[in-house]
Design a protein around this motif. Structure first.
Motif, PDB file in Angstrom:
ATOM      1  N   LEU A   5       0.847  -1.184   0.000  1.00 61.64           N
ATOM      2  CA  LEU A   5       0.000   0.000   0.000  1.00 61.64           C
ATOM      3  C   LEU A   5       0.878   1.227   0.000  1.00 61.64           C
ATOM      4  N   LEU A   7       2.419   4.618   1.140  1.00 61.86           N
ATOM      5  CA  LEU A   7       2.563   5.265   2.427  1.00 61.86           C
ATOM      6  C   LEU A   7       3.237   6.604   2.211  1.00 61.86           C
ATOM      7  N   GLY A   8       2.444   7.620   2.053  1.00 60.16           N
ATOM      8  CA  GLY A   8       3.009   8.949   1.939  1.00 60.16           C
ATOM      9  C   GLY A   8       3.886   9.052   0.709  1.00 60.16           C
ATOM     10  N   LEU A  18      10.253  -2.782   9.005  1.00 62.38           N
ATOM     11  CA  LEU A  18       9.376  -1.879   9.743  1.00 62.38           C
ATOM     12  C   LEU A  18       8.226  -1.427   8.876  1.00 62.38           C
ATOM     13  N   LEU A  19       8.524  -0.997   7.646  1.00 62.03           N
ATOM     14  CA  LEU A  19       7.479  -0.498   6.771  1.00 62.03           C
ATOM     15  C   LEU A  19       6.545  -1.611   6.355  1.00 62.03           C
ATOM     16  N   LEU A  22       4.126  -2.105   9.144  1.00 61.52           N
ATOM     17  CA  LEU A  22       3.166  -1.022   9.206  1.00 61.52           C
ATOM     18  C   LEU A  22       2.170  -1.120   8.071  1.00 61.52           C
ATOM     19  N   GLN A  23       2.616  -1.539   6.893  1.00 63.36           N
ATOM     20  CA  GLN A  23       1.696  -1.703   5.773  1.00 63.36           C
ATOM     21  C   GLN A  23       0.661  -2.762   6.066  1.00 63.36           C
ATOM     22  N   MET A  24       1.051  -3.810   6.768  1.00 59.61           N
ATOM     23  CA  MET A  24       0.098  -4.864   7.104  1.00 59.61           C
ATOM     24  C   MET A  24      -0.994  -4.343   8.020  1.00 59.61           C
ATOM     25  N   ARG A  25      -0.659  -3.343   8.843  1.00 64.79           N
ATOM     26  CA  ARG A  25      -1.624  -2.856   9.798  1.00 64.79           C
ATOM     27  C   ARG A  25      -2.405  -1.665   9.282  1.00 64.79           C
ATOM     28  N   ALA A  26      -1.823  -0.923   8.339  1.00 71.64           N
ATOM     29  CA  ALA A  26      -2.426   0.342   7.928  1.00 71.64           C
ATOM     30  C   ALA A  26      -3.732   0.110   7.196  1.00 71.64           C
ATOM     31  N   PRO A  27      -4.723   0.993   7.418  1.00 65.62           N
ATOM     32  CA  PRO A  27      -6.009   0.840   6.748  1.00 65.62           C
ATOM     33  C   PRO A  27      -5.917   0.992   5.246  1.00 65.62           C
ATOM     34  N   GLY A  28      -4.928   1.703   4.745  1.00 66.50           N
ATOM     35  CA  GLY A  28      -4.857   1.863   3.306  1.00 66.50           C
ATOM     36  C   GLY A  28      -4.294   3.192   2.922  1.00 66.50           C
ATOM     37  N   SER A  29      -4.780   3.758   1.852  1.00 68.88           N
ATOM     38  CA  SER A  29      -4.240   4.998   1.328  1.00 68.88           C
ATOM     39  C   SER A  29      -4.622   6.156   2.225  1.00 68.88           C
ATOM     40  N   PRO A  30      -3.946   7.298   2.047  1.00 71.50           N
ATOM     41  CA  PRO A  30      -4.265   8.455   2.895  1.00 71.50           C
ATOM     42  C   PRO A  30      -5.713   8.883   2.803  1.00 71.50           C
ATOM     43  N   TRP A  32      -8.278   6.926   2.910  1.00 77.70           N
ATOM     44  CA  TRP A  32      -9.164   5.936   3.547  1.00 77.70           C
ATOM     45  C   TRP A  32      -9.898   6.569   4.698  1.00 77.70           C
TER      46      TRP A  32
END
Lengths: 218, 124
Positions: A5, A7-8, A18-19, A22-30, A32
């Motif tokens: 996904l 990320l910024g 690390l990224l 975080l991608q696995m946890r992030a809801p998606g695009s900014p 979202w």
């Protein structure tokens, strides 16, 4: 779905551990929208966070939570009309599927408001545990109360059966409107209780395990 | 040469103490908005991970917590072969931070992540 996904403004380079975590946890695009996480659950977690950490995120050792992970699980309901006169009866389900393998359950509680003011009256609420195949429900008694009016019910025994964990938790939120009857205003529904999972993340880090699927519950 | 350096250690340290370019810990507050993560990290809004920067001295003092290999490599660079790089200034100890996040399914997650802030530097 673990597709990469955006990320910024990150450059297109091989994903660092690390990224990747975080991608696995992030809801998606900014763009979202985080609709469901608002109101009482968010306020509760923000208060919890402020007690646990300072403004720069450093954990306050004097107020340790006793664990490194706390997950708030929101309830889902089947819709329909929960009001019947003075009574409010709402069936709720908490989905526990997809918990990471490295997160071990220490304790589980359901948090709700046992009493709240609405319009010209008062709502008095409690929780019932719904056990599949059993007609009598278990009335849950609060094990702790906070100064903000929240009550906590320990449901750990109902989430862990032997060496396995259940896939979901079913409750019934029961309230009765006390005080003056009457008024033609539509009754205000109380917020759904939420489930808190106190977990110990044995990885204690951001790097995800190599090719490990999320735990599947029986 | 190594023996000479060790013998003259007090003068050597006096000459090189206080150089601004010495390996040291530097602050650098950063916000999650700058990283593009503010749409799902609720708190904190910013934190100070810090970083290590500077030149590792030829003679690594005990307070740099440098492993013996780095001490040897520093001498090799200086006395044997300059193409062998000097040890680098990198973080030594870390501390955690707590983060509050929104999950994909609308849940809210509090988590302590280890090794998020550099607390001291070393040369290795």
């Amino acid at each position: 779905n673990q597709s990469p996904l955006p990320l910024g403004s990150l450059p297109a380079v091989p994903t660092l551990p690390l990224l990747q975590a975080l991608q696995m946890r992030a809801p998606g695009s900014p763009g979202w929208q985080v609709g469901p996480a608002s109101g009482q659950p968010l306020r509760y977690m923000l208060n919890l966070y402020r007690r646990a950490a300072d403004r720069e995120g450093r954990p306050r050792r004097s107020r340790s939570l006793g664990t490194n992970t706390i997950r708030l699980v929101q309830a889902s309901s089947n819709g329909g009309q929960p009001w019947a006169g003075r009574w409010y009866l709402q069936a709720l389900t908490y989905n526990l599927e997809g918990q990471p393998e490295a997160e071990h359950l220490l304790r589980a509680t359901v948090v709700y408001l046992p009493s709240l003011s609405v319009a010209h009256s008062r709502l008095l609420c409690t929780l019932e545990l719904v056990v599949a195949g059993e007609a009598p429900r278990v009335l849950l008694s609060p094990t702790a109360r906070s100064r903000h009016g929240w009550a906590e019910v320990d449901v750990t025994p109902y989430l862990v059966l032997g060496n396995s964990s259940v896939g979901s938790l079913a409750l019934r939120h029961v309230c009765v409107r006390a005080g003056r009857a009457g008024g033609h205003d539509a009754p205000v529904a109380p917020g759904h209780p939420f489930l808190l999972l106190y977990l110990n993340d044995t990885q204690a880090g951001l790097a995800p395990p190599a090719a490990e699927p999320h735990r599947r519950r029986r | 040469d190594t023996g000479t350096l060790a013998h003259d250690l007090p003068n050597y340290l006096r000459e090189h103490r206080g150089e601004k370019s010495d390996c040291s810990l530097r602050p650098f507050p950063v916000s999650f908005a700058q990283l593009g993560w503010d749409h799902w990290i609720i708190a904190p809004h910013r934190y100070n991970p810090r970083y290590c920067k500077g030149t590792c001295p030829h003679l690594l003092r005990y307070d740099y917590h440098a492993p013996n290999h780095a001490v040897v490599q520093s001498f090799v660079h200086q006395l044997v072969d300059a193409s062998v790089p000097r040890p680098s200034c990198v973080p030594y100890r870390y501390s955690p931070i707590s983060v509050l996040m929104i999950e994909r399914n609308g849940g809210i997650l509090y988590k302590e992540y280890e090794n998020m802030i550099a607390e001291s530097c070393t040369c290795r």
